[in-house]
Design a protein around this motif. Structure first.
Motif, mmCIF file in Angstrom:
data_model
loop_
_atom_site.group_PDB
_atom_site.id
_atom_site.type_symbol
_atom_site.label_atom_id
_atom_site.label_comp_id
_atom_site.label_asym_id
_atom_site.label_seq_id
_atom_site.Cartn_x
_atom_site.Cartn_y
_atom_site.Cartn_z
ATOM 1 N N UNK A 176 0.831 -1.213 0.000
ATOM 2 C CA UNK A 176 0.000 0.000 0.000
ATOM 3 C C UNK A 176 0.862 1.258 0.000
ATOM 4 N N UNK A 177 1.936 1.248 0.786
ATOM 5 C CA UNK A 177 2.835 2.410 0.813
ATOM 6 C C UNK A 177 3.523 2.585 -0.532
ATOM 7 N N UNK A 178 3.981 1.486 -1.117
ATOM 8 C CA UNK A 178 4.618 1.565 -2.437
ATOM 9 C C UNK A 178 3.646 2.111 -3.476
ATOM 10 N N UNK A 179 2.400 1.673 -3.403
ATOM 11 C CA UNK A 179 1.404 2.115 -4.371
ATOM 12 C C UNK A 179 1.136 3.616 -4.233
ATOM 13 N N UNK A 180 0.979 4.105 -3.016
ATOM 14 C CA UNK A 180 0.749 5.540 -2.811
ATOM 15 C C UNK A 180 1.919 6.355 -3.327
ATOM 16 N N UNK A 181 3.109 5.891 -3.038
ATOM 17 C CA UNK A 181 4.308 6.598 -3.468
ATOM 18 C C UNK A 181 4.400 6.620 -4.993
ATOM 19 N N UNK A 182 4.098 5.498 -5.624
ATOM 20 C CA UNK A 182 4.192 5.394 -7.079
ATOM 21 C C UNK A 182 3.192 6.311 -7.772
ATOM 22 N N UNK A 183 1.952 6.344 -7.291
ATOM 23 C CA UNK A 183 0.920 7.157 -7.932
ATOM 24 C C UNK A 183 1.208 8.646 -7.740
ATOM 25 N N UNK A 184 1.667 9.021 -6.550
ATOM 26 C CA UNK A 184 1.993 10.426 -6.311
ATOM 27 C C UNK A 184 3.120 10.883 -7.226
ATOM 28 N N UNK A 185 4.097 10.031 -7.450
ATOM 29 C CA UNK A 185 5.205 10.361 -8.341
ATOM 30 C C UNK A 185 4.743 10.451 -9.795
ATOM 31 N N UNK A 186 3.878 9.528 -10.207
ATOM 32 C CA UNK A 186 3.385 9.538 -11.582
ATOM 33 C C UNK A 186 2.527 10.762 -11.853
ATOM 34 N N UNK A 187 1.698 11.165 -10.892
ATOM 35 C CA UNK A 187 0.861 12.355 -11.103
ATOM 36 C C UNK A 187 1.712 13.606 -11.213
ATOM 37 N N UNK A 188 2.776 13.687 -10.446
ATOM 38 C CA UNK A 188 3.672 14.838 -10.558
ATOM 39 C C UNK A 188 4.291 14.887 -11.947
ATOM 40 N N UNK A 189 4.724 13.739 -12.460
ATOM 41 C CA UNK A 189 5.292 13.681 -13.809
ATOM 42 C C UNK A 189 4.256 14.051 -14.855
ATOM 43 N N UNK A 190 3.021 13.582 -14.667
ATOM 44 C CA UNK A 190 1.960 13.874 -15.627
ATOM 45 C C UNK A 190 1.641 15.361 -15.665
ATOM 46 N N UNK A 191 1.665 16.018 -14.517
ATOM 47 C CA UNK A 191 1.387 17.446 -14.480
ATOM 48 C C UNK A 191 2.440 18.262 -15.202
ATOM 49 N N UNK A 220 -5.462 12.869 -5.999
ATOM 50 C CA UNK A 220 -4.688 14.020 -6.471
ATOM 51 C C UNK A 220 -3.411 14.256 -5.670
ATOM 52 N N UNK A 221 -2.880 13.223 -5.034
ATOM 53 C CA UNK A 221 -1.638 13.369 -4.276
ATOM 54 C C UNK A 221 -0.454 13.473 -5.231
ATOM 55 N N UNK A 222 0.509 14.328 -4.894
ATOM 56 C CA UNK A 222 1.725 14.462 -5.693
ATOM 57 C C UNK A 222 2.931 14.492 -4.773
ATOM 58 N N UNK A 223 4.004 13.856 -5.201
ATOM 59 C CA UNK A 223 5.250 13.862 -4.429
ATOM 60 C C UNK A 223 6.377 13.385 -5.333
#
Length: 292
Positions: A176-191, A220-223
């Motif tokens: 779950x932690x890996x998934x949250x981290x991965x999605x936040x990173x991908x959304x930042x790249x997408x933006x 909408x988390x980003x990191x």
């Protein structure tokens, strides 16, 4: 690609309560979670009408001062602030020539192969694996062909593997932690790269195939997850706790080096050595030939 400014602002408003930012809440049931538009506008020093137009996508000329004020009012992190700027001022899409498969520079490949005892993976912003050394491959994807990154059509993608590959899911005990981290990173790249067609296709695929990805994407988390610690349950050497660093060469490629290390003298360091030993042993086994 779902990277709209309004969605991000609404999500960030929803996570703050009036009392969190020094406003008086008069009780009663609120129609929306978190701050109202009028309250955020007050905190940022802009008119409610202007903020409403901005959130609804009807004003595309927000000044740097306004964006900074909104970031302060919303208590954004540095990564979230950068994401806000990207969404408010999207890059103009350029006509691009036919995209060629990305290649790792020979010097970069030489570097990771020379990193004895250090798992190393070369990634692009979509998290496609462009190259890995033997230990990097054995750590994150030993069940896949090591030569896969050399074939653009077969290149593994760490995001896709995390959500759609059962072997990768089992690799991370705290998935779950890996998934949250991965999605936040991908959304930042997408933006920051809204015109990246392949990045949009990857996001669309994951939204369709993984309800867990879709739920995290909606937050909408980003990191910018460039450093930290990861837990592994490796099928060969068992539990590992490894620190990771991502480094970007100054060569203009936009590639990233993902490197793992263990605390000196720890059981995790021993585990990495054991994994390295299995690779050395496998290489030393002579090929079996049929008798003639």
């Amino acid at each position: 690609m779902d990277t709209d400014l309004g969605g991000f602002l609404r999500a960030r408003r929803a996570r703050l309560r009036p009392e969190d930012v020094g406003l008086t809440s008069f009780g009663g049931r609120r129609r929306v979670p978190g701050l109202r538009r009028e309250e955020l506008a007050q905190l940022a020093g802009v008119s409610a009408a202007y903020y409403t137009r901005l959130e609804q996508g009807q004003s595309g000329n927000a000044s740097e001062a306004v964006l900074d004020a909104l970031a302060r009012a919303l208590r954004l992190t540095e990564d979230e602030h950068a994401h806000l700027r990207n969404l408010a001022r999207p890059r103009r899409a350029k006509r691009r020539p036919a995209e060629r498969p990305e290649q790792v520079r020979p010097a970069t490949r030489q570097l990771i192969e020379a990193m004895d005892g250090v798992p190393a993976v070369v990634l692009n912003r979509r998290r496609d694996v462009l190259a890995w050394n033997a230990l990097g491959h054995a750590l994150v994807a030993g069940h896949l062909d090591r030569g896969a990154p050399e074939r653009p059509a077969d290149r593994p993608n760490l995001q896709r593997m995390l959500f759609l590959d059962p072997h990768t899911r089992e690799l991370y005990p705290d998935w779950a932690t890996e998934a949250r981290r991965a999605v936040a990173s991908l959304r930042l790249a997408a933006g920051g790269h809204a015109d990246d067609r392949r990045l949009a296709e990857l996001t669309g695929e994951l939204l369709l195939k993984s309800h867990e990805f879709a739920a995290l994407w909606a937050k909408q988390s980003v990191a910018n997850c460039t450093t930290g610690r990861k837990s592994f349950h490796h099928p060969v050497v068992g539990p590992l706790e490894l620190d990771f660093e991502t480094l970007q060469p100054a060569d203009g490629t936009g590639h990233w080096l993902l490197l793992y290390s263990a605390v000196s003298g720890s059981a995790d360091e021993l585990g990495l050595r054991l994994l390295q030993g299995t690779l050395t042993a496998a290489q030393s086994v002579p090929a079996v030939t049929a008798d003639r």
